[in-house]
Design a protein around this motif. Structure first.
Motif, short mmCIF file in Angstrom:
data_model
loop_
_atom_site.label_atom_id
_atom_site.label_comp_id
_atom_site.label_asym_id
_atom_site.label_seq_id
_atom_site.Cartn_x
_atom_site.Cartn_y
_atom_site.Cartn_z
N ALA A 1 -10.96 6.87 15.53
CA ALA A 1 -9.94 7.20 14.46
C ALA A 1 -8.74 6.35 14.57
CB ALA A 1 -9.59 8.67 14.15
N ILE A 2 -7.85 6.55 15.74
CA ILE A 2 -6.76 5.82 15.91
C ILE A 2 -7.01 4.20 15.63
CG2 ILE A 2 -4.95 5.19 17.52
CD1 ILE A 2 -5.29 8.14 18.68
N GLY A 3 -8.04 3.70 16.24
CA GLY A 3 -8.26 2.54 16.07
C GLY A 3 -8.60 1.96 14.51
N ILE A 4 -9.48 2.78 13.85
CA ILE A 4 -9.68 2.40 12.37
C ILE A 4 -8.38 2.45 11.52
CG2 ILE A 4 -10.56 3.37 10.21
CD1 ILE A 4 -13.21 3.95 12.34
N VAL A 5 -7.45 3.71 11.96
CA VAL A 5 -6.20 3.87 10.94
C VAL A 5 -5.23 2.69 11.48
CG1 VAL A 5 -4.40 5.54 10.70
CG2 VAL A 5 -6.70 6.09 10.76
N LEU B 1 -11.16 11.41 9.49
CA LEU B 1 -12.12 10.50 10.45
C LEU B 1 -12.43 11.47 11.89
CD1 LEU B 1 -10.60 7.02 10.06
CD2 LEU B 1 -13.11 7.59 9.50
N VAL B 2 -11.29 11.95 12.32
CA VAL B 2 -11.49 12.82 13.51
C VAL B 2 -12.55 14.04 13.11
CG1 VAL B 2 -10.56 14.41 15.17
CG2 VAL B 2 -9.29 12.59 14.74
N TYR B 3 -12.43 14.74 12.11
CA TYR B 3 -13.17 15.50 11.50
C TYR B 3 -14.59 15.06 11.32
CZ TYR B 3 -15.39 18.93 8.42
OH TYR B 3 -16.46 19.89 8.04
N THR C 1 7.07 2.83 0.28
CA THR C 1 5.84 2.05 0.20
C THR C 1 5.22 2.32 1.63
OG1 THR C 1 6.28 0.76 -1.43
CG2 THR C 1 4.27 0.11 -0.18
N PHE C 2 5.90 2.11 2.93
CA PHE C 2 5.62 2.21 4.13
C PHE C 2 5.35 3.76 4.45
CE2 PHE C 2 6.41 2.78 8.65
CZ PHE C 2 5.53 1.78 9.25
N LEU C 3 6.16 4.55 4.02
CA LEU C 3 5.86 5.91 4.15
C LEU C 3 4.61 6.51 3.52
CD1 LEU C 3 7.12 8.99 5.17
CD2 LEU C 3 8.23 9.23 2.99
N LEU C 4 4.28 6.16 2.32
CA LEU C 4 3.24 6.40 1.59
C LEU C 4 2.09 6.03 2.39
CD1 LEU C 4 1.63 7.50 -0.84
CD2 LEU C 4 1.97 5.35 -1.94
N ILE C 5 1.78 4.56 3.03
CA ILE C 5 0.84 4.17 3.69
C ILE C 5 0.76 4.72 5.02
CG2 ILE C 5 0.30 2.16 5.22
CD1 ILE C 5 1.34 0.52 2.56
N SER C 6 1.87 5.21 5.77
CA SER C 6 1.76 6.00 6.86
C SER C 6 1.07 7.54 6.51
CB SER C 6 3.09 6.36 7.48
OG SER C 6 3.53 5.04 7.82
N CYS C 7 1.51 8.10 5.42
CA CYS C 7 1.01 9.41 5.14
C CYS C 7 -0.61 9.33 4.93
CB CYS C 7 1.76 10.18 3.94
SG CYS C 7 3.36 10.60 4.28
N VAL C 8 -0.74 8.17 4.15
CA VAL C 8 -2.40 8.05 4.10
C VAL C 8 -3.10 7.87 5.21
CG1 VAL C 8 -4.34 6.35 2.96
CG2 VAL C 8 -2.08 7.00 1.68
N GLY C 9 -2.54 6.92 6.15
CA GLY C 9 -2.92 6.95 7.59
C GLY C 9 -3.05 8.27 8.26
N LEU D 1 -5.75 -0.34 11.90
CA LEU D 1 -6.25 -1.52 11.30
C LEU D 1 -6.08 -1.28 9.80
CD1 LEU D 1 -9.47 -2.47 13.02
CD2 LEU D 1 -7.21 -3.61 13.15
N TRP D 2 -6.14 0.02 9.29
CA TRP D 2 -5.52 0.31 7.88
C TRP D 2 -4.22 0.06 7.65
CZ3 TRP D 2 -5.51 1.23 2.99
CH2 TRP D 2 -4.28 2.11 2.46
N ASN D 3 -3.32 0.62 8.56
CA ASN D 3 -1.89 0.68 8.36
C ASN D 3 -1.48 -0.79 8.57
OD1 ASN D 3 -1.48 3.34 8.26
ND2 ASN D 3 -1.02 3.97 10.43
N PHE D 4 -2.04 -1.53 9.53
CA PHE D 4 -1.66 -2.87 9.54
C PHE D 4 -1.86 -3.81 8.55
CE2 PHE D 4 -2.19 -7.45 10.59
CZ PHE D 4 -0.95 -7.76 11.03
N THR D 5 -2.97 -3.78 8.04
CA THR D 5 -3.42 -4.63 6.71
C THR D 5 -2.88 -4.04 5.43
OG1 THR D 5 -5.86 -4.53 7.84
CG2 THR D 5 -5.58 -5.15 5.35
N ALA D 6 -2.63 -2.82 5.27
CA ALA D 6 -2.03 -2.13 4.03
C ALA D 6 -0.53 -2.76 4.11
CB ALA D 6 -1.97 -0.70 3.78
N ASN D 7 0.05 -2.71 5.08
CA ASN D 7 1.51 -2.94 5.32
C ASN D 7 1.72 -4.37 5.18
OD1 ASN D 7 3.33 -0.64 5.48
ND2 ASN D 7 1.98 -0.08 7.23
N LEU D 8 0.95 -5.25 5.66
CA LEU D 8 0.84 -6.52 5.69
C LEU D 8 0.65 -7.22 4.16
CD1 LEU D 8 0.83 -9.58 6.93
CD2 LEU D 8 -1.74 -9.29 7.16
#
Length: 129
Positions: A108-112, A89-91, A74-82, A114-121
Motif C-alpha cells: 500500500a505504501i508503495g502504491i500510495v 489498500l491495506v484492507y 491542493t497538496f493537503l487534499l492529495i495527501s488525504c486522498v493518499g 507513486l500516487w502522491n508523487f504523480t498527483a503532486n507532479l
C-alpha cells in the motif's frame, strides 16, 4: 528522464523525513504531553504534511507559484486522498487477499507513494500553473 527520477528520489527522502516527524510528534504528544492518542496522531500527520509541502515546494519541485495557500491545500487534499487510499489498500490486501498485514502495508505504501508523487507532479507543482 533523469530529472524525473531525481525528483522521485527527493520526494521519497522528503517522505521519509515526514514519516519521522509524524512519528516523533505523535509520540511526544501522546507519551510526554498526555494528549489523546487520536489527537496526537492528527497533530503528527498535520505537521508532517506542512513539512512535506514546504520541502517539496522548495527542494523537490522548485515551485515559484505565487498561490502558496491554494497550492498547499491542493497538496493537503492529495495527501488525504493518499491516506484514504492507503487504508483501503491495506484492507483489500489483508482482508480480501489474505496477505500478511505488514506486507499489505508495504504494498500500500508503495502504491500510495507513486500516487502522491504523480498527483503532486502533475497537479500541485505543475510549473505550467
Amino acid at each position: 528522464m533523469w530529472s524525473l527520477f531525481y525528483s522521485l528520489l527527493k520526494f521519497g527522502a522528503v517522505g521519509l523525513l515526514g514519516m519521522g516527524i509524524d512519528f516523533l510528534v505523535t509520540w511526544l504528544c501522546k507519551e510526554k504531553l498526555r494528549i489523546n492518542k487520536f489527537l496526537a496522531n492528527g497533530l503528527g500527520f498535520s505537521l508532517a504534511v506542512v513539512n512535506n509541502y514546504a520541502l517539496n515546494r522548495i527542494w523537490t519541485f522548485s515551485s515559484r507559484n505565487s498561490q502558496v495557500v491554494q497550492q498547499f491545500f491542493t497538496f493537503l487534499l492529495i495527501s488525504c486522498v493518499g491516506l484514504a487510499l492507503n487504508t483501503a489498500l491495506v484492507y483489500f490486501f489483508h482482508q480480501k487477499l489474505r496477505m500478511n498485514f505488514y506486507l499489505s502495508k508495504v504494498f500500500a505504501i508503495g502504491i500510495v507513494f507513486l500516487w502522491n508523487f504523480t498527483a503532486n507532479l502533475l497537479i500541485t507543482f505543475n510549473n505550467g500553473t
